[in-house]
Design a protein around this motif. Structure first.
Motif, PDB file in Angstrom:
ATOM      1  N   GLN A   1       0.833  -1.216   0.000  1.00 33.14           N
ATOM      2  CA  GLN A   1       0.000   0.000   0.000  1.00 33.14           C
ATOM      3  C   GLN A   1       0.863   1.259   0.000  1.00 33.14           C
ATOM      4  N   ASP A   2       1.903   1.272   0.835  1.00 33.87           N
ATOM      5  CA  ASP A   2       2.796   2.433   0.906  1.00 33.87           C
ATOM      6  C   ASP A   2       3.504   2.660  -0.433  1.00 33.87           C
ATOM      7  N   PHE A   3       3.899   1.555  -1.043  1.00 37.06           N
ATOM      8  CA  PHE A   3       4.636   1.628  -2.306  1.00 37.06           C
ATOM      9  C   PHE A   3       3.760   2.258  -3.399  1.00 37.06           C
ATOM     10  N   ALA A   4       2.505   1.804  -3.458  1.00 39.97           N
ATOM     11  CA  ALA A   4       1.584   2.338  -4.468  1.00 39.97           C
ATOM     12  C   ALA A   4       1.327   3.826  -4.227  1.00 39.97           C
ATOM     13  N   ARG A   5       1.159   4.187  -2.965  1.00 38.12           N
ATOM     14  CA  ARG A   5       0.902   5.596  -2.638  1.00 38.12           C
ATOM     15  C   ARG A   5       2.109   6.467  -3.000  1.00 38.12           C
ATOM     16  N   ASP A   6       3.308   6.007  -2.672  1.00 35.86           N
ATOM     17  CA  ASP A   6       4.525   6.772  -2.995  1.00 35.86           C
ATOM     18  C   ASP A   6       4.688   6.933  -4.509  1.00 35.86           C
ATOM     19  N   LEU A   7       4.376   5.880  -5.242  1.00 32.49           N
ATOM     20  CA  LEU A   7       4.497   5.963  -6.703  1.00 32.49           C
ATOM     21  C   LEU A   7       3.501   6.980  -7.269  1.00 32.49           C
ATOM     22  N   TYR A   8       2.304   6.989  -6.694  1.00 38.69           N
ATOM     23  CA  TYR A   8       1.296   7.952  -7.179  1.00 38.69           C
ATOM     24  C   TYR A   8       1.801   9.383  -6.983  1.00 38.69           C
ATOM     25  N   GLU A   9       2.445   9.618  -5.859  1.00 37.13           N
ATOM     26  CA  GLU A   9       3.025  10.943  -5.593  1.00 37.13           C
ATOM     27  C   GLU A   9       4.059  11.301  -6.655  1.00 37.13           C
ATOM     28  N   GLN A  10       4.688  10.284  -7.219  1.00 39.76           N
ATOM     29  CA  GLN A  10       5.707  10.488  -8.264  1.00 39.76           C
ATOM     30  C   GLN A  10       5.110  10.479  -9.677  1.00 39.76           C
ATOM     31  N   GLY A  11       3.783  10.378  -9.758  1.00 40.83           N
ATOM     32  CA  GLY A  11       3.141  10.405 -11.079  1.00 40.83           C
ATOM     33  C   GLY A  11       3.009   9.056 -11.753  1.00 40.83           C
ATOM     34  N   ILE A  12       3.032   7.983 -10.948  1.00 40.02           N
ATOM     35  CA  ILE A  12       2.857   6.627 -11.497  1.00 40.02           C
ATOM     36  C   ILE A  12       1.621   6.008 -10.852  1.00 40.02           C
ATOM     37  N   TYR A  13       0.688   5.574 -11.688  1.00 41.00           N
ATOM     38  CA  TYR A  13      -0.565   5.017 -11.179  1.00 41.00           C
ATOM     39  C   TYR A  13      -0.503   3.480 -11.228  1.00 41.00           C
ATOM     40  N   VAL A  14      -0.402   2.874 -10.034  1.00 37.05           N
ATOM     41  CA  VAL A  14      -0.421   1.407  -9.918  1.00 37.05           C
ATOM     42  C   VAL A  14      -1.281   1.053  -8.696  1.00 37.05           C
ATOM     43  N   THR A  15      -1.600  -0.220  -8.564  1.00 37.23           N
ATOM     44  CA  THR A  15      -2.420  -0.642  -7.431  1.00 37.23           C
ATOM     45  C   THR A  15      -1.700  -1.734  -6.648  1.00 37.23           C
ATOM     46  N   GLY A  16      -1.808  -1.666  -5.325  1.00 34.93           N
ATOM     47  CA  GLY A  16      -1.272  -2.728  -4.481  1.00 34.93           C
ATOM     48  C   GLY A  16      -2.346  -3.780  -4.241  1.00 34.93           C
ATOM     49  N   PHE A  17      -1.970  -5.035  -4.261  1.00 36.44           N
ATOM     50  CA  PHE A  17      -2.921  -6.125  -3.988  1.00 36.44           C
ATOM     51  C   PHE A  17      -2.412  -6.960  -2.825  1.00 36.44           C
ATOM     52  N   PHE A  18      -3.321  -7.375  -1.957  1.00 37.71           N
ATOM     53  CA  PHE A  18      -2.932  -8.189  -0.804  1.00 37.71           C
ATOM     54  C   PHE A  18      -4.104  -9.088  -0.423  1.00 37.71           C
ATOM     55  N   PHE A  19      -3.870  -9.984   0.555  1.00 37.35           N
ATOM     56  CA  PHE A  19      -4.889 -10.935   0.991  1.00 37.35           C
ATOM     57  C   PHE A  19      -6.181 -10.205   1.377  1.00 37.35           C
ATOM     58  N   PRO A  20      -7.364 -10.628   0.976  1.00 33.58           N
ATOM     59  CA  PRO A  20      -7.675 -11.912   0.336  1.00 33.58           C
ATOM     60  C   PRO A  20      -7.699 -11.888  -1.200  1.00 33.58           C
ATOM     61  N   VAL A  21      -7.335 -10.745  -1.827  1.00 32.85           N
ATOM     62  CA  VAL A  21      -7.352 -10.722  -3.297  1.00 32.85           C
ATOM     63  C   VAL A  21      -6.263 -11.650  -3.854  1.00 32.85           C
ATOM     64  N   VAL A  22      -5.113 -11.690  -3.184  1.00 36.09           N
ATOM     65  CA  VAL A  22      -4.049 -12.652  -3.524  1.00 36.09           C
ATOM     66  C   VAL A  22      -3.774 -13.462  -2.250  1.00 36.09           C
ATOM     67  N   PRO A  23      -3.108 -14.630  -2.361  1.00 37.96           N
ATOM     68  CA  PRO A  23      -2.878 -15.434  -1.151  1.00 37.96           C
ATOM     69  C   PRO A  23      -2.126 -14.650  -0.069  1.00 37.96           C
ATOM     70  N   ALA A  24      -2.361 -15.022   1.185  1.00 40.04           N
ATOM     71  CA  ALA A  24      -1.719 -14.336   2.318  1.00 40.04           C
ATOM     72  C   ALA A  24      -0.200 -14.380   2.156  1.00 40.04           C
ATOM     73  N   GLY A  25       0.457 -13.271   2.493  1.00 41.21           N
ATOM     74  CA  GLY A  25       1.920 -13.222   2.416  1.00 41.21           C
ATOM     75  C   GLY A  25       2.445 -13.044   1.008  1.00 41.21           C
ATOM     76  N   GLN A  26       1.567 -12.725   0.063  1.00 42.26           N
ATOM     77  CA  GLN A  26       2.021 -12.538  -1.320  1.00 42.26           C
ATOM     78  C   GLN A  26       1.599 -11.174  -1.872  1.00 42.26           C
ATOM     79  N   ALA A  27       1.607 -10.162  -0.977  1.00 40.75           N
ATOM     80  CA  ALA A  27       1.216  -8.811  -1.407  1.00 40.75           C
ATOM     81  C   ALA A  27       2.141  -8.335  -2.525  1.00 40.75           C
ATOM     82  N   ARG A  28       1.595  -7.519  -3.374  1.00 34.51           N
ATOM     83  CA  ARG A  28       2.336  -7.111  -4.571  1.00 34.51           C
ATOM     84  C   ARG A  28       1.798  -5.820  -5.166  1.00 34.51           C
TER      85      ARG A  28
END
Lengths: 84, 415
Positions: free
Chosen positions: B344-371
């Motif tokens: 989540q922090d990574f996605a937010r920091d990138l947005y501040e830099q003008g890059i639009y991406v989304t962070g995904f984490f459990f339960p959208v992806v398996p636990a411990g595999q946030a990305r």
């Protein structure tokens, strides 16, 4: 009997739900299965069928809840209740 | 029961629960057509910013392509805005059938039936063709819409470990007593960007007398040398019994989906698939634009080639920078961070830099595999991606993860 059942269920979970890369993952009777994501509620059905076949019991769908399947201990409680 | 304060409070408590778990989804307002660079207002009321878009399904950059827009206008002028009917009452125009034929030709199937979306296609197809004496055996990472479709069907259901052919074979052996067996998989897995090994799946299907179902939504138009999807990539075109796909991603990005496959299966869907029977026809401008999309993609592979080049450049750049990425052969490139807060922090920091991406984490992806999931488009160009890489490296450096492997990232941030 209880010890044997516990080992059998843990073995099944390892083979059915974990990958080779998860070999070092600790799995005992109290490890959360559903809430930790080891077993997703959608894939739980094969575990239910395994228990029914192995112990010649029938677990009604309304009892096969994520709560009842969340640990080996709760699964054993469920099975033992049906073994009568 | 009226909508009492008690009812209102109950719903509010549920919403609060979603917020507390960090799962509350918010929309970002886009002030421009869909593209590789867009103007975004987020949060609502904030200043509109120009950002590079690395999270859309606009793989081929056709969402706002001038020829596609023109074709939509022509469809609107020639066939009207809407059909005000389901297909089988008075909602089928000549162009609906024309698009179904064009999709069959493009995907190399016997016939095709359009649905309002691929979500609807997946929700309707299993129930229309399978019964209690049959079994559906699905990969554990199939899309949510397939899971919904499976739940609506009375056939027995089983799953196999993600892309694990040994486990699939075991399941096929186990279910030899069923009337029909169907192997169900995504072509490209949307969260991981890897491809299902369709050549091996088809071989197993032949050995154990099973049908094969593939959802190729994240592949149609660009995977395979001429963009026909994962069956082309694995050399098994014509051997897949059911392909579902969407017109809402690479193939124009508006809406609509389909079931393409064996004649009898398509015919049964026309008789029984509930989302087809009880939902409106896809609107004429979308049909007309989709025909143009298939025409463009059949004339040249330029767009899928550029997309492939962009994806290669992006994967290589991220790897060389020291990120852990999921290997694959698709324009979906997940950057593995494992820890949900870090994602989540990574996605937010990138947005501040003008890059639009989304962070995904459990339960959208398996636990411990946030990305962070990044998705490439043919609309990106190399200078744009170079500039995005500089920003990824800066944020990676800020969090001290460059050059760290999975174990080291988990040791540093936990799961």
């Amino acid at each position: 009997m209880a010890e044997e059942m516990k080992d059998l269920i843990i073995d099944y979970i390892r083979n059915e739900y974990l990958d080779e890369e998860d070999d070092d993952m600790e799995l005992d009777e109290s490890t959360p299965l559903i809430t930790s994501g080891i077993v997703d509620s959608f894939s739980m059905v094969s575990l239910k069928r395994f228990l029914e076949k192995k112990y010649s019991i029938s677990i009604p769908d309304e009892e096969a809840t994520p709560d009842a399947f969340n640990s080996v201990t709760s699964i054993m409680t469920l099975v033992q209740r049906h073994l009568g | 029961m009226a909508y009492s304060e008690q009812v209102r409070e109950a719903f509010r408590a549920e919403l609060e629960g979603i917020r507390e778990k960090g799962l509350y989804k918010e929309e970002r307002l886009i002030h421009s057509p869909q593209s590789a660079d867009i103007r975004v207002e987020y949060p609502e009321g904030a200043e509109v910013r120009e950002v590079i878009n690395l999270c859309s399904n606009n793989y081929l950059g056709l969402s706002s392509h001038p020829e596609v827009i023109r074709a939509a206008h022509e469809g609107l002028d020639a066939r009207g805005y809407g059909m005000s009917s389901v297909r089988f009452i008075c909602g089928t125009q000549d162009i609906h059938r024309k698009l179904e034929h064009a999709l069959s030709e493009f995907l190399d199937t016997e016939d095709t039936i359009l649905f309002p979306s691929c979500m609807d296609a997946n929700a309707g197809v299993f129930e229309a063709i399978l019964g209690p004496e049959d079994v559906m055996i699905s990969d554990r990472l199939v899309h949510a819409s397939i899971i919904d479709g499976i739940r609506l069907c009375k056939a027995m259901h089983d799953t196999y470990k993600h892309a694990n052919m040994k486990h699939l074979e075991q399941k096929l052996e186990e279910h030899q007593d069923k009337r029909l067996r169907m192997i169900i998989t995504d072509g490209v897995f949307s969260m991981d960007g890897d491809l299902a090994p369709l050549d091996e799946i088809v071989a197993l299907a032949q050995k154990y007398d099973a049908m094969v179902f593939v959802d190729d939504s994240h592949a149609s138009g660009f995977i395979g040398k001429t963009g026909r999807g994962t069956p082309e990539h694995f050399g098994v075109m014509g051997k897949i019994d059911i392909i579902t796909t969407t017109l809402g991603k690479g193939l124009g990005g508006a809406s609509g989906g389909c079931v393409a496959g064996r004649q009898e299966i398509v015919d049964l869907c026309r008789q029984r698939a509930r989302p087809y029977l009880f939902s409106n026809s896809v609107a004429p401008p979308i049909i007309s634009a989709s025909l143009k999309v298939l025409e463009i993609l059949s004339a040249t592979t330029e767009r899928r080639d550029r997309l492939e080049e962009n994806a290669r450049f992006w994967r290589q750049g991220l790897s060389e920078a020291g990120f852990v990425i999921k290997a694959g052969d698709s324009p979906i490139v997940p950057i593995m961070l494992f820890n949900a807060k870090l994602a989540q922090d990574f996605a937010r920091d990138l947005y501040e830099q003008g890059i639009y991406v989304t962070g995904f984490f459990f339960p959208v992806v398996p636990a411990g595999q946030a990305r962070i999931r990044t998705q490439l488009s043919a609309d990106h160009d190399i200078p744009m991606l170079e500039s995005a890489l500089v920003k990824f490296k800066a944020i990676g450096d800020k969090h001290g993860i460059l050059g760290l492997d999975k174990k080291a990232i988990i040791a540093k941030f936990g799961l």
